[in-house]
Scaffold this motif. Structure first.
Motif: not given
Length: 263
Positions: A107-110, A116-130, A169-176
């Motif tokens: 997850v390199n950005g917005t 978001l549905g696609f990201a949650l359908a994946c098994d693991l995630r790496v988020f870009a800070a910010g 509302r939007s949220f951050t990777p850290e919150e997620a």
């Protein structure tokens, strides 16, 4: 740089699938969705691919549906404008969630809406800070799609999911991550490399066991304990007959590192 709506790059046993509309933040047109369905089917069926990375080109992962195209579809025929949910979004999410090999979202950005549905359908995630995350649907008078009605409450709980969907509302990777959407948060410039390293680690692992684990985990919350125990026995016996398992046991007893070949 290719102008294909979705690209597939292979590096050893890892395939990287990239949404490729960086100028539009990888907004999803019919062309992009059809290409993504095809790409996921291709890498999912390829025995030489043992793990997959899903990412977006440019500064965004995916902002969901291209609203310009959607507005045109509504004007042309509001009765058929939402056929894309069954024709495209459902196969994409099922392709990610049921693929018999691990899938890592880079997850390199917005990452909002269907993204978001696609990201949650994946098994693991790496988020870009910010990065900015969000459901976004209520802001345009719509409800969930892309599996979020199932994956979001499983990840963050029912009450938090209702808040995120209804308030939008939007949220951050850290919150997620804090809420239960498991993932690693890294500097934006490191997202792709970190996701690729994780996928390479998975590709070297017991992919048959991973596939069986994905199948069991997908339905585990919807079954009784007795049903789950029966399914685990079936799955354990199935992978237990594999060469991977026999070789790993022998390697353990010999104090050697096992090699998994997916058979």
């Amino acid at each position: 740089m290719t102008d294909a709506p979705v690209t597939v790059e292979r590096s050893d046993a890892v395939a990287t699938v990239t949404l490729n509309r960086p100028d539009r933040h990888n907004a999803l047109t019919v062309e992009v969705k059809e290409a993504l369905v095809a790409a996921l089917g291709e890498v999912g069926a390829d025995p030489d691919v043992r793990a997959v990375v899903l990412t977006g080109a440019g500064r965004s992962f995916c902002v969901g549906q291209d609203l310009g195209e959607h507005a045109a579809a509504l004007e042309a025929d509001a009765e058929t404008a939402f056929e894309t949910v069954a024709l495209h979004y459902a196969p994409i999410v099922l392709g990610l969630a049921t693929m018999p090999k691990p899938v890592v979202a880079a997850v390199n950005g917005t990452c909002v809406g269907a993204g978001l549905g696609f990201a949650l359908a994946c098994d693991l995630r790496v988020f870009a800070a910010g990065a900015t995350l969000g459901t976004a649907f209520s802001a345009i008078g719509l409800t969930c799609d892309s599996g979020l009605a199932a994956t979001l409450p499983r990840a963050v709980g029912d009450a938090r999911a209702r808040e995120l969907v209804l308030l939008g509302r939007s949220f951050t990777p850290e919150e997620a991550v804090g809420w239960g959407i498991a993932g690693e948060v890294v500097p934006s410039e490191d997202v792709r490399a970190s996701a690729l390293a994780l996928a390479q680690r998975l590709a070297a692992g017991p992919t048959l066991a991973y596939a069986e684990s994905k199948r069991l985990l997908a339905v585990g919350l919807d079954r009784t304990l007795e049903e789950t125990l029966l399914e685990e026995a079936v799955g354990q016996a199935r992978v237990g007959r594999s060469q991977d398992h026999g070789g790993a046991v022998a390697a353990f007893l010999a104090r050697e590192k096992p090699e998994f070949r997916g058979r």
